[in-house]
Design a protein around this motif. Structure first.
Motif: not given
Length: 525
Positions: A271, A53, A38
């Motif tokens: 995510p 994302l 991330y």
């Protein structure tokens, strides 16, 4: 008969929980979840976070699994293991026999959490239709009962039971009323996070504020709406229900372990499992447009038109190339011609599993094509089609033609969609663009509009020659010229100016050791 299922906690884990050494609601994040994976995410919320994302999970999705992979024990037992070496049934969260589908109780098959028929034609057996972060093992009868229903909450709960091979009721897998399916409480969060993942990944980047579709084929991406899969009157209402489910059923160890296994296989992660806080950060700060962009409906033709329907064809039995003619033009299509047992009664039927899947012209329109409008057969699923145009005829090819001007791919609906053109081409081809290897499409009609004679530039039918000019006219009344000044003054001057990682062996062993515990504690009484 209802059978009692016993779920035993491993002794060591039970002691740890009893001693307060381990919280069952606080499984540790892996290094990949908290670390390097991330690192590219710098946004804190709203459309910027959603776009980042999308870019991350599509660019790290380096291996797209196949539909066959989704039933391969080598994959499924890694992503969905049961505590006793079998499989974990998704909706009931109970152990399931590893016996593959036979449509009998106690066997399993592959469940599209976001139904194929509600995907706006984006997936069949590839892309989103075979993503391990999306597809889950489901007991065959539960899968059939869920059908293609949207998710929602129902007031009168009719339970759907997961039954074993002896027809014993093992566990409730959900509730169904009409065309709405409600998961059990301990699965609602899982469903919400999968739906959010699919929406973020498989919407084309321009729909979710991203910059790339990463490693996927262009046919994997398009337009998805939450109201495609959620029983809600608006996008805002659908988002509110997803957030409610996400918060009421938090991420647990089973989801974390599954995210690790899927990442190890295909490279990307969900995510919203690793970072549940992203859900609120995005959708509480994102204005949802109601409705989301959809394909425009058909436009009214202004030029001359020809209409192609099933009656335009010279039909022979079965699939194959058939000839059509309408309004003075003609061509070929690879479609179903019917049979004695199964007549062709749903319009023009194409199938991606056949050797070819398109319709095209080999005789030109009289003038340039202005638009093409296509409608699907009443009651049939929306499907993606691409329009090509050319200045030369299309012939018989394997698969589909690719030559000519690509006019774009649209989802064809019962109401119809229109491609509007401004070129000079007089030939066209429509190619069936469903991802995956199989799936039928049924077209009701194709309307091709071309320029009318009134639209062509006017031509002067009888031009008049200009009056002839005498090359050496005679002045009939000559006048003596003025006398010439022998020393003329200098004329005034004139002119023109131009100025100017995944978390290592320790994390993997830890996740495996906790799997049985996660299964045991997951189901609510």
């Amino acid at each position: 008969m209802r059978k009692t299922v016993k779920r035993a906690l491993p002794l060591a884990l039970a002691l740890m929980i009893g001693a307060g050494a381990l919280s069952v609601c606080a499984f540790p994040r892996t290094a990949a979840a908290e670390g390097d994976y991330y690192a590219p995410i710098t946004a804190t919320g709203g459309e910027e976070l959603l776009g980042q994302l999308h870019d991350l999970i599509t660019t790290t999705h380096t291996h797209y699994t196949t539909y066959e992979d989704c039933k391969d024990p080598a994959y499924v037992k890694r992503t969905d293991p049961g505590p006793n070496g079998q499989l974990m049934e998704f909706y009931a969260q109970a152990e399931l026999s590893a016996k593959w589908q036979s449509a009998a109780s106690g066997t399993w098959n592959r469940e599209h959490v976001w139904c194929q028929s509600l995907s706006n034609g984006l997936w069949g057996q590839g892309g989103g239709g075979s993503d391990l972060l999306h597809i889950r093992p489901t007991e065959s009868r539960v899968n059939s009962a869920r059908n293609n229903d949207k998710y929602g909450e129902v007031s009168s709960r009719t339970p759907i039971w997961y039954r074993d091979a002896e027809n014993n009721e093992i566990a409730v897998a959900g509730y169904s009323v009409g065309a709405v399916f409600e998961p059990i409480d301990s699965v609602k969060g899982d469903v919400a996070r999968i739906v959010l993942y699919v929406y973020t990944h498989y919407n084309s980047y321009n729909n979710v504020y991203g910059t790339t579709n990463g490693n996927g084929k262009s046919s994997y991406f398009g337009t998805l709406k939450f109201t495609n899969i959620m029983s809600a009157d608006s996008e805002s209402e659908a988002v509110a229900l997803l957030l409610k489910w996400h918060e009421s059923d938090p991420v647990d160890g089973l989801e974390l372990a599954r995210n690790e296994a899927a990442c190890d296989i295909q490279g990307n992660r969900n995510p919203f499992v690793d970072h549940p806080e992203y859900v609120k950060a995005i959708w509480e700060n994102l204005s949802m447009t109601d409705p989301d962009p959809v394909e425009p409906g058909p436009t009214e033709p202004t030029g001359e038109t020809i209409t192609i329907t099933l009656s335009s064809f010279d039909l022979t039995n079965g699939y194959g190339f058939k000839r059509w003619s309408a309004g003075g033009i003609g061509g070929i299509a690879f479609l179903y011609g019917g049979s004695d047992s199964y007549p062709a009664n749903k319009g023009m039927q194409f199938n991606k599993s056949k050797s070819s899947y398109y319709i095209a012209s080999d005789l030109p329109t009289k003038r340039a094509i202005k638009s093409v409008t296509v409608k699907s057969f009443k009651g049939e699923s929306d499907r993606p089609w691409k329009l090509l145009t050319s200045d030369s005829p299309y012939g018989q090819v394997s698969g589909k033609p690719t030559n000519g001007t690509d006019c774009g791919t649209k989802t064809v609906t019962e109401g119809g969609v229109t491609w509007t053109l401004d070129g000079e081409d007089t030939y066209f081809a429509l190619t069936y663009e469903l991802s995956g290897k199989s799936g039928a499409a049924y077209l009701d009609s194709i309307i091709v509009e071309y320029e009318s004679e009134e639209e062509l530039p006017p031509v002067d039918p009888d031009p008049v020659d200009p009056e002839p000019v005498d090359p050496d006219p005679v002045d009939p009344d000559p006048v003596d010229p003025e006398p010439v000044d022998p020393d003329p003054a200098e004329p005034e001057p004139f002119g023109f100016g131009c100025e100017g990682t995944i978390g290592g062996a320790g994390a993997a062993v830890f996740a495996a050791a906790l799997l049985a515990a996660a299964v045991a504690i997951r189901r609510k009484p």
